[in-house]
Design a protein around this motif. Structure first.
Motif, PDB file in Angstrom:
ATOM      1  N   ALA A  95       0.835  -1.209   0.000  1.00 45.40           N
ATOM      2  CA  ALA A  95       0.000   0.000   0.000  1.00 45.40           C
ATOM      3  C   ALA A  95       0.867   1.255   0.000  1.00 45.40           C
ATOM      4  O   ALA A  95       0.548   2.249  -0.666  1.00 45.40           O
ATOM      5  CB  ALA A  95      -0.932  -0.012   1.213  1.00 45.40           C
ATOM      6  N   LEU A  96       1.983   1.221   0.732  1.00 47.60           N
ATOM      7  CA  LEU A  96       2.885   2.368   0.783  1.00 47.60           C
ATOM      8  C   LEU A  96       3.508   2.625  -0.587  1.00 47.60           C
ATOM      9  O   LEU A  96       3.617   3.778  -1.023  1.00 47.60           O
ATOM     10  CB  LEU A  96       3.986   2.124   1.818  1.00 47.60           C
ATOM     11  N   ILE A  97       3.910   1.560  -1.283  1.00 44.36           N
ATOM     12  CA  ILE A  97       4.509   1.713  -2.614  1.00 44.36           C
ATOM     13  C   ILE A  97       3.528   2.403  -3.558  1.00 44.36           C
ATOM     14  O   ILE A  97       3.892   3.313  -4.313  1.00 44.36           O
ATOM     15  CB  ILE A  97       4.939   0.340  -3.175  1.00 44.36           C
ATOM     16  N   GLU A  98       2.271   1.989  -3.525  1.00 43.46           N
ATOM     17  CA  GLU A  98       1.263   2.602  -4.397  1.00 43.46           C
ATOM     18  C   GLU A  98       1.150   4.094  -4.124  1.00 43.46           C
ATOM     19  O   GLU A  98       1.031   4.902  -5.050  1.00 43.46           O
ATOM     20  CB  GLU A  98      -0.094   1.927  -4.188  1.00 43.46           C
ATOM     21  N   TRP A  99       1.197   4.467  -2.836  1.00 47.61           N
ATOM     22  CA  TRP A  99       1.059   5.879  -2.488  1.00 47.61           C
ATOM     23  C   TRP A  99       2.303   6.674  -2.886  1.00 47.61           C
ATOM     24  O   TRP A  99       2.199   7.751  -3.475  1.00 47.61           O
ATOM     25  CB  TRP A  99       0.798   6.028  -0.990  1.00 47.61           C
ATOM     26  N   VAL A 100       3.490   6.137  -2.581  1.00 51.98           N
ATOM     27  CA  VAL A 100       4.729   6.856  -2.913  1.00 51.98           C
ATOM     28  C   VAL A 100       4.859   7.035  -4.421  1.00 51.98           C
ATOM     29  O   VAL A 100       5.148   8.138  -4.913  1.00 51.98           O
ATOM     30  CB  VAL A 100       5.967   6.122  -2.338  1.00 51.98           C
ATOM     31  N   GLU A 101       4.632   5.958  -5.173  1.00 54.21           N
ATOM     32  CA  GLU A 101       4.788   6.030  -6.623  1.00 54.21           C
ATOM     33  C   GLU A 101       3.646   6.799  -7.291  1.00 54.21           C
ATOM     34  O   GLU A 101       3.807   7.321  -8.401  1.00 54.21           O
ATOM     35  CB  GLU A 101       4.866   4.609  -7.219  1.00 54.21           C
ATOM     36  N   GLY A 102       2.507   6.888  -6.610  1.00 54.02           N
ATOM     37  CA  GLY A 102       1.369   7.592  -7.206  1.00 54.02           C
ATOM     38  C   GLY A 102       1.247   9.041  -6.781  1.00 54.02           C
ATOM     39  O   GLY A 102       0.654   9.852  -7.496  1.00 54.02           O
ATOM     40  N   VAL A 103       1.801   9.404  -5.595  1.00 57.77           N
ATOM     41  CA  VAL A 103       1.651  10.767  -5.085  1.00 57.77           C
ATOM     42  C   VAL A 103       2.998  11.473  -4.955  1.00 57.77           C
ATOM     43  O   VAL A 103       3.194  12.559  -5.510  1.00 57.77           O
ATOM     44  CB  VAL A 103       0.919  10.754  -3.709  1.00 57.77           C
ATOM     45  N   ILE A 104       3.926  10.868  -4.231  1.00 61.84           N
ATOM     46  CA  ILE A 104       5.189  11.548  -3.928  1.00 61.84           C
ATOM     47  C   ILE A 104       6.078  11.685  -5.161  1.00 61.84           C
ATOM     48  O   ILE A 104       6.560  12.779  -5.482  1.00 61.84           O
ATOM     49  CB  ILE A 104       5.944  10.811  -2.799  1.00 61.84           C
ATOM     50  N   PRO A 106       5.572  11.451  -8.592  1.00 62.64           N
ATOM     51  CA  PRO A 106       5.194  12.382  -9.663  1.00 62.64           C
ATOM     52  C   PRO A 106       4.906  13.805  -9.181  1.00 62.64           C
ATOM     53  O   PRO A 106       5.067  14.756  -9.943  1.00 62.64           O
ATOM     54  CB  PRO A 106       3.917  11.752 -10.247  1.00 62.64           C
ATOM     55  N   GLY A 107       4.499  13.962  -7.947  1.00 64.80           N
ATOM     56  CA  GLY A 107       4.078  15.277  -7.493  1.00 64.80           C
ATOM     57  C   GLY A 107       5.140  16.114  -6.810  1.00 64.80           C
ATOM     58  O   GLY A 107       5.067  17.345  -6.823  1.00 64.80           O
ATOM     59  N   TYR A 108       6.140  15.464  -6.212  1.00 64.29           N
ATOM     60  CA  TYR A 108       7.060  16.231  -5.361  1.00 64.29           C
ATOM     61  C   TYR A 108       8.533  16.008  -5.654  1.00 64.29           C
ATOM     62  O   TYR A 108       9.373  16.691  -5.083  1.00 64.29           O
ATOM     63  CB  TYR A 108       6.791  15.904  -3.885  1.00 64.29           C
ATOM     64  N   LEU A 109       8.884  15.042  -6.512  1.00 69.99           N
ATOM     65  CA  LEU A 109      10.299  14.781  -6.762  1.00 69.99           C
ATOM     66  C   LEU A 109      10.746  15.433  -8.058  1.00 69.99           C
ATOM     67  O   LEU A 109      10.066  15.350  -9.083  1.00 69.99           O
ATOM     68  CB  LEU A 109      10.566  13.276  -6.842  1.00 69.99           C
ATOM     69  N   VAL A 110      11.864  16.097  -7.989  1.00 67.96           N
ATOM     70  CA  VAL A 110      12.512  16.582  -9.205  1.00 67.96           C
ATOM     71  C   VAL A 110      13.684  15.643  -9.470  1.00 67.96           C
ATOM     72  O   VAL A 110      13.944  14.721  -8.711  1.00 67.96           O
ATOM     73  CB  VAL A 110      13.007  18.042  -9.023  1.00 67.96           C
ATOM     74  N   GLU A 111      14.397  15.880 -10.530  1.00 66.01           N
ATOM     75  CA  GLU A 111      15.503  14.989 -10.875  1.00 66.01           C
ATOM     76  C   GLU A 111      16.515  14.920  -9.740  1.00 66.01           C
ATOM     77  O   GLU A 111      16.863  15.943  -9.141  1.00 66.01           O
ATOM     78  CB  GLU A 111      16.175  15.485 -12.159  1.00 66.01           C
ATOM     79  N   ALA A 112      16.966  13.726  -9.481  1.00 67.33           N
ATOM     80  CA  ALA A 112      17.934  13.535  -8.397  1.00 67.33           C
ATOM     81  C   ALA A 112      19.245  14.226  -8.737  1.00 67.33           C
ATOM     82  O   ALA A 112      19.650  14.315  -9.895  1.00 67.33           O
ATOM     83  CB  ALA A 112      18.173  12.051  -8.174  1.00 67.33           C
ATOM     84  N   SER A 113      19.895  14.742  -7.710  1.00 72.87           N
ATOM     85  CA  SER A 113      21.187  15.398  -7.882  1.00 72.87           C
ATOM     86  C   SER A 113      22.029  15.104  -6.647  1.00 72.87           C
ATOM     87  O   SER A 113      21.582  14.436  -5.712  1.00 72.87           O
ATOM     88  CB  SER A 113      21.004  16.907  -8.064  1.00 72.87           C
ATOM     89  N   ALA A 114      23.246  15.639  -6.629  1.00 78.09           N
ATOM     90  CA  ALA A 114      24.123  15.412  -5.479  1.00 78.09           C
ATOM     91  C   ALA A 114      23.544  16.024  -4.210  1.00 78.09           C
ATOM     92  O   ALA A 114      23.797  15.543  -3.106  1.00 78.09           O
ATOM     93  CB  ALA A 114      25.505  15.984  -5.761  1.00 78.09           C
ATOM     94  N   ASP A 115      22.741  17.087  -4.366  1.00 83.83           N
ATOM     95  CA  ASP A 115      22.166  17.759  -3.210  1.00 83.83           C
ATOM     96  C   ASP A 115      20.747  17.289  -2.891  1.00 83.83           C
ATOM     97  O   ASP A 115      20.199  17.627  -1.850  1.00 83.83           O
ATOM     98  CB  ASP A 115      22.142  19.280  -3.428  1.00 83.83           C
ATOM     99  N   ALA A 116      20.156  16.554  -3.817  1.00 87.00           N
ATOM    100  CA  ALA A 116      18.787  16.053  -3.604  1.00 87.00           C
ATOM    101  C   ALA A 116      18.720  14.621  -4.125  1.00 87.00           C
ATOM    102  O   ALA A 116      18.331  14.367  -5.260  1.00 87.00           O
ATOM    103  CB  ALA A 116      17.774  16.946  -4.322  1.00 87.00           C
ATOM    104  N   ARG A 117      19.121  13.694  -3.281  1.00 91.10           N
ATOM    105  CA  ARG A 117      19.236  12.285  -3.700  1.00 91.10           C
ATOM    106  C   ARG A 117      17.861  11.619  -3.720  1.00 91.10           C
ATOM    107  O   ARG A 117      16.949  12.011  -3.002  1.00 91.10           O
ATOM    108  CB  ARG A 117      20.141  11.518  -2.734  1.00 91.10           C
ATOM    109  N   TRP A 118      17.756  10.584  -4.530  1.00 92.33           N
ATOM    110  CA  TRP A 118      16.604   9.708  -4.518  1.00 92.33           C
ATOM    111  C   TRP A 118      17.036   8.379  -5.092  1.00 92.33           C
ATOM    112  O   TRP A 118      17.887   8.316  -5.975  1.00 92.33           O
ATOM    113  CB  TRP A 118      15.433  10.269  -5.328  1.00 92.33           C
ATOM    114  N   CYS A 119      16.442   7.308  -4.577  1.00 91.31           N
ATOM    115  CA  CYS A 119      16.759   5.975  -5.075  1.00 91.31           C
ATOM    116  C   CYS A 119      15.479   5.319  -5.570  1.00 91.31           C
ATOM    117  O   CYS A 119      14.495   5.262  -4.832  1.00 91.31           O
ATOM    118  CB  CYS A 119      17.397   5.130  -3.975  1.00 91.31           C
ATOM    119  N   HIS A 120      15.494   4.844  -6.814  1.00 92.85           N
ATOM    120  CA  HIS A 120      14.291   4.199  -7.343  1.00 92.85           C
ATOM    121  C   HIS A 120      14.012   2.872  -6.632  1.00 92.85           C
ATOM    122  O   HIS A 120      12.904   2.359  -6.696  1.00 92.85           O
ATOM    123  CB  HIS A 120      14.404   4.008  -8.861  1.00 92.85           C
ATOM    124  N   LEU A 121      15.013   2.333  -5.936  1.00 88.10           N
ATOM    125  CA  LEU A 121      14.811   1.133  -5.121  1.00 88.10           C
ATOM    126  C   LEU A 121      14.740   1.509  -3.642  1.00 88.10           C
ATOM    127  O   LEU A 121      15.351   0.878  -2.782  1.00 88.10           O
ATOM    128  CB  LEU A 121      15.947   0.129  -5.371  1.00 88.10           C
TER     129      LEU A 121
END
Length: 202
Positions: A95-104, A106-121
């Motif tokens: 349920a958490l995956i559905e919410w993160v991938e559906g809300v967070i 697309p709505g709040y993440l910009v491209e990952a960078s050295a100052d704003a990391r994100w991991c697709h896993l």
């Protein structure tokens, strides 16, 4: 004792107002009414003080004081996802995956960078799962106008989303070693830290 009917002793005259008997009956009715109200308020079985006529203390399942209520109260609080075991953990994570991938994402993440990391896993980073789960629980509560009014979404952004994103995407956060498609979890596993508790003297 004499058989003469004239020898019957006279009763003393009592100075009792006629209306007193009516007052006593009114008081009895008032007491009965108050006793019934007290019994209803305390969950009793018909006798004042919450005690039923059979001598039970009113803490039964019929009166709302049974073990079911304890279980219900314990179950009403959201679980901390890292403390769940399968299959509960798997259901909550799905349920958490559905919410993160559906809300967070697309709505709040910009491209990952050295100052704003994100991991697709991100699901493989326990600290990220824990923070995102807490963020999701807050979102569920603060996007319901009936429970939080119309300021809930603003509160969610200010008090929950922004701090969580700062921690998650910081250069020293859980995704510190994950940049643009490269996924590293091993780097986040701490090495053994020396401790005074297990130090042995040579």
């Amino acid at each position: 004792m004499s058989d003469d009917p004239d020898d019957v002793p006279e009763l003393p005259e009592l100075d009792v107002p006629v209306g007193m008997f009516e007052d006593i009956e009114d008081l009895k009715a008032a007491v009965a009414r108050l006793s019934a109200q007290l019994s209803d308020l305390t969950g009793g079985g018909g006798a004042p003080g919450g005690t039923s006529a059979d001598g039970d203390d009113g803490d039964t399942e019929e009166n709302g004081g049974g073990a079911d209520d304890d279980e219900e109260e314990e179950g009403q609080f959201p679980p901390f996802i890292l403390l769940l075991d399968p299959p509960e953990y798997d259901d909550e994570l799905r349920a958490l995956i559905e919410w993160v991938e559906g809300v967070i994402v697309p709505g709040y993440l910009v491209e990952a960078s050295a100052d704003a990391r994100w991991c697709h896993l991100w699901v493989e980073h326990p600290s990220a799962v824990a923070r995102l789960h807490a963020l999701w629980l807050a979102w569920q509560e603060l996007t319901d106008p009936e429970s939080c009014g119309y300021t809930g979404p603003s509160t969610w952004h200010r008090d929950h989303l922004d701090p969580a994103m700062r921690e998650l995407r910081a250069p020293t956060g859980p995704f510190a070693g994950c940049v643009k498609g490269e996924h590293q979890v091993v780097h986040r596993l701490p090495a053994l830290v020396p401790s005074a508790w297990n130090r042995t003297d040579d």
